[in-house]
Design a protein around this motif. Structure first.
Motif, PDB file in Angstrom:
ATOM      1  N   GLU A 402       7.893  31.928 -21.551  1.00 22.63           N
ATOM      2  CA  GLU A 402       7.557  31.391 -20.073  1.00 22.63           C
ATOM      3  C   GLU A 402       8.360  31.866 -19.160  1.00 22.63           C
ATOM      4  O   GLU A 402       8.074  31.615 -17.896  1.00 22.63           O
ATOM      5  N   ARG A 426      11.753  33.487 -12.431  1.00 18.85           N
ATOM      6  CA  ARG A 426      10.776  32.455 -12.212  1.00 18.85           C
ATOM      7  C   ARG A 426      10.475  31.780 -13.778  1.00 18.85           C
ATOM      8  O   ARG A 426      10.390  32.427 -14.809  1.00 18.85           O
ATOM      9  N   TRP A 427      10.000  30.649 -13.530  1.00 14.05           N
ATOM     10  CA  TRP A 427       9.878  29.748 -14.966  1.00 14.05           C
ATOM     11  C   TRP A 427       8.400  29.063 -14.508  1.00 14.05           C
ATOM     12  O   TRP A 427       8.303  28.105 -13.881  1.00 14.05           O
ATOM     13  N   ASN A 428       7.530  29.539 -15.345  1.00 18.65           N
ATOM     14  CA  ASN A 428       6.215  28.720 -15.360  1.00 18.65           C
ATOM     15  C   ASN A 428       6.181  28.000 -16.813  1.00 18.65           C
ATOM     16  O   ASN A 428       5.461  28.592 -17.794  1.00 18.65           O
ATOM     17  N   SER A 429       6.519  26.856 -16.760  1.00 18.79           N
ATOM     18  CA  SER A 429       6.440  25.990 -17.980  1.00 18.79           C
ATOM     19  C   SER A 429       5.116  25.479 -18.224  1.00 18.79           C
ATOM     20  O   SER A 429       4.200  24.957 -17.392  1.00 18.79           O
ATOM     21  N   GLU A 430       4.681  25.624 -19.457  1.00 19.07           N
ATOM     22  CA  GLU A 430       3.739  24.778 -20.160  1.00 19.07           C
ATOM     23  C   GLU A 430       3.566  23.576 -19.712  1.00 19.07           C
ATOM     24  O   GLU A 430       2.399  22.865 -19.595  1.00 19.07           O
ATOM     25  N   GLY A 433       4.879  23.160 -15.457  1.00 18.90           N
ATOM     26  CA  GLY A 433       4.179  24.231 -14.271  1.00 18.90           C
ATOM     27  C   GLY A 433       5.215  25.026 -13.656  1.00 18.90           C
ATOM     28  O   GLY A 433       6.626  25.208 -14.269  1.00 18.90           O
ATOM     29  N   ASN A 434       5.362  25.579 -12.530  1.00 20.77           N
ATOM     30  CA  ASN A 434       6.216  26.566 -11.913  1.00 20.77           C
ATOM     31  C   ASN A 434       7.233  25.523 -11.322  1.00 20.77           C
ATOM     32  O   ASN A 434       6.988  24.394 -10.865  1.00 20.77           O
ATOM     33  N   VAL A 435       8.424  25.993 -11.801  1.00 22.77           N
ATOM     34  CA  VAL A 435       9.894  25.225 -11.571  1.00 22.77           C
ATOM     35  C   VAL A 435      10.452  26.069 -10.765  1.00 22.77           C
ATOM     36  O   VAL A 435      10.788  26.946 -10.872  1.00 22.77           O
ATOM     37  N   SER A 436      10.841  25.313  -9.448  1.00 26.53           N
ATOM     38  CA  SER A 436      12.054  26.098  -8.689  1.00 26.53           C
ATOM     39  C   SER A 436      13.205  26.580  -9.362  1.00 26.53           C
ATOM     40  O   SER A 436      14.006  25.814 -10.227  1.00 26.53           O
ATOM     41  N   PRO A 437      13.467  27.827  -9.064  1.00 31.30           N
ATOM     42  CA  PRO A 437      14.653  28.426  -9.720  1.00 31.30           C
ATOM     43  C   PRO A 437      15.763  27.550  -9.409  1.00 31.30           C
ATOM     44  O   PRO A 437      17.104  27.520 -10.257  1.00 31.30           O
TER      45      PRO A 437
END
Length: 648
Positions: A402, A426-430, A433-437
């Motif tokens: 992710e 960057r983290w696109n969590s299943e 979703g997209n989480v702020s760094p």
């Protein structure tokens, strides 16, 4: 009077005290009275009973004239003894009152014996004086009562025995001397034993008082400690529903204290903490509870209705006072402080909840810029809930899958080309979703997952960068946790060696905060990376506590000027240009490169160029991009003007 004053006993003995209490002190006299009171009261009852029976004997054995004299005197002695026991000593058993009781009762007994001998002198009755002397000696509370009573009885024995002739005189004088000596020794020994026991109890009480005092007071600053602060806070919160008074909790954390310890030693650091405690105490009214929780963290508890503006003002006053320079042992020291506040019952129903929210507000104050004040709000509550969800999701996610890395160009104005890229996580969590760094990196640091995350991101960044031209550098951010963790540094070194990427092309970016977390460990870690050939960049320079006293002690190759100075040109262009120029001059004097972050417009670019800054980074030259786009950008950069790149 401060809270610490109310906790402090009137005199707490040192371990070296041998004479903790003066024998003539009022405290010792009162304690002696407390010890002797049952002895004297216990003596009064049998004495009153004896003279009550003696009254009856006189009634039946004496004629009316002798009964009138002797019976009346013994009855008075009985009544007085009962009164002294039931009334006089029941109301107050003080030292003076016990002495008076001794004297009155001894005098009445003495008068009974003297009257019996004067009315009907029989030599055998002289034994009464001999028996009275040990009674007076053992029941006396003070030396003067014992000596006076015993000497009066012995003198009377001496006088009456002299009337009975030489033989009786000699016989009873010897008996009297022996009896008096034995009685005095017995009485003084008993009194000495009681005095010793009283002294030992007083010393134990004082030592216990000192232990209780030390258990509640920080030994360094004299302020209440963590234990006392939370017990007081519990009491405040418990009383709040009845009193109707809210409770505010503030946490104060020093910015820049760690370098003081590292540069000047712990003795200077301790002296600084003492001064800090005194300054906070002078700013706050006496009713406020000011405590030291440990290290460079202080706390504030206020059981009073305050407006948000007033609370802000209190926090700012504390920050302003601590921002003023300190002089410790002739050394000038400058630090700052950040403050976070929370409110009961708005922000929580328990002490733990209120403290956690004040601590979160403090973290927000530090993130927003050191030396600030933050009051916990609904926005922070939502942020805390986000942190909780993020933390749990981080622990259960496949981070290798992710997590991703984007790259933002770093431009050389002199060569008019891209010379490097900064790796951005960057983290696109299943799940989320997209989480702020800003959120997931802070959560990872709190949860201890940041070292694992750093390894994953560095591997991905190096895997992309190894395909770049040899003159393109990679910048990678290290957290404070990584910088002070030997395990994390060893893992980073291993990853670099296994990647095949040239260490000389790798720049590690660190923040001022990470350096101040543990100065010596941070310097050691940077020394290891520097020895490999890696370069070190100081990120967000000027946004926090920039201490020139320690910057030169690190292997530093580049300063990244915080974007706030570039964006600040919109508010006051003249001042902004002067600040940018000053930072550029500082970098030149230190012999390190300077990079300006946050360049987004042509006007900002001109200001940076005018200041003599060579390297820039910002949306003007490109937004963060995926690894595949980096190759295309590098291939096209010679044919594309900077303005067109920014527009794209």
């Amino acid at each position: 009077m401060t809270l610490s004053d109310t906790l402090r006993p009137s005199r707490v003995p040192d371990d070296s005290d041998e004479a903790v209490v003066d024998l003539s002190s009022e405290t010792l006299r009162e304690e002696m009275a407390r010890a002797f009171r049952p002895v004297i009261r216990g003596f009064l009852i049998p004495a009153a009973g004896y003279y009550g029976l003696l009254t009856i004997f006189h009634l039946f054995l004496q004629d009316s004239e002798h009964f009138y004299k002797l019976g009346t005197l013994s009855l008075v002695t009985c009544v007085v003894g009962l009164y002294l026991h039931q009334k006089w000593l029941a109301r107050d058993g003080g030292y003076r009152r016990l002495e008076i009781t001794n004297l009155v009762m001894n005098l009445l007994m003495y008068l009974n014996i003297t009257a019996a001998l004067l009315i009907d002198f029989v030599p055998e009755k002289l034994v009464y004086f001999v028996l009275a002397i040990p009674l007076f000696a053992t029941s006396g509370i003070s030396v003067r009562v014992i000596v006076a009573s015993c000497m009066l009885s012995f003198a009377s024995l001496f006088w009456f025995a002299n009337r009975a002739g030489p033989e009786i005189f000699f016989q009873y004088t010897v008996i009297g001397l022996g009896g008096t000596f034995a009685a005095l020794c017995m009485g003084l020994l008993m009194r000495g034993a009681i005095l010793k026991a009283v002294r030992a109890r007083l010393v134990a009480d004082l030592l216990r008082a000192r232990a209780e005092f030390q258990a509640d007071i920080d030994s360094l600053t004299g302020l209440p400690n963590r234990r006392h602060f939370f017990s007081t806070l519990e009491a405040m919160v418990s009383a709040a529903p009845e009193s109707g008074s809210p409770v505010f909790v503030g946490i104060i954390d020093l910015d820049g204290f760690k370098p003081v310890n590292d540069l000047h030693g712990h003795a200077i650091g301790d002296a600084l903490l003492v001064e800090v405690g005194q300054r906070i105490r002078t700013v706050c009214p006496p009713a406020y509870v000011v405590a030291r929780l440990g290290g460079d963290e202080f706390a504030l508890a206020i059981a009073k209705t305050l407006t948000r503006d007033t609370l802000n003002s209190i926090g700012r006053d504390i920050c302003d006072r601590l921002r003023q320079p300190f002089v410790i042992s002739g050394i000038g020291i400058s630090i700052s402080a950040s403050v976070g506040f929370a409110h009961y019952p708005t922000n929580g129903e328990t002490v733990r909840q209120i403290y956690e929210r004040a601590d979160h507000a403090l973290s927000c104050a530090k993130r927003a810029g050191r030396g600030g004040v933050v009051i916990f709000s609904r926005r922070h509550e939502a942020e805390m809930n986000d942190f909780g969800r993020i933390d749990q999701t981080l622990r259960s996610s496949d981070l290798c899958k992710e997590l991703a890395v984007l790259f933002q160009p770093q431009y050389d104005l002199m060569r008019q080309k891209i010379v490097g890229f900064e790796a951005l996580a960057r983290w696109n969590s299943e799940t989320l979703g997209n989480v702020s760094p800003a959120l997931f990196i802070a959560a990872a640091e709190r949860s201890g997952l940041i070292e694992h995350m750093t390894g994953i991101l560095l591997k991905k960044a190096l895997a992309a960068a190894v395909t770049w031209p040899d003159d393109i550098r990679l910048s990678f951010n290290l957290s404070a946790v990584d910088l002070v963790s030997p395990r994390s540094i060893a893992n980073i070194v291993r990853i670099i060696h296994e990647s095949g990427f040239t260490p000389e092309r790798l720049i590690f970016e660190i923040t001022e905060t990470s350096m101040m977390t543990d100065f010596e460990r941070a310097r050691g870690s940077l020394g290891i990376l520097d020895a490999m050939g890696c370069q070190i960049a100081l990120d967000d320079f000027g946004s926090g506590y920039s201490s020139f006293a320690y910057i030169h002690r690190f292997p530093l190759h580049r300063i990244k000027m915080d974007r706030c100075f570039v964006t600040g040109l919109k508010e006051d262009e003249a001042v902004g240009r002067n600040i940018i120029r000053a930072i550029a001059d500082l970098s030149a004097n230190l012999g390190v490169a300077c990079l300006a972050e946050g360049v987004e417009t042509e006007a900002e670019l001109r200001a940076v160029q005018a200041a003599g800054i060579r390297y820039v980074q910002g949306y003007y030259y490109g937004r963060p991009m995926a690894a595949d786009d980096v190759t295309d950008r590098l291939a096209a950069q010679d044919d594309t003007p900077p303005q067109e790149e920014a527009a794209s």
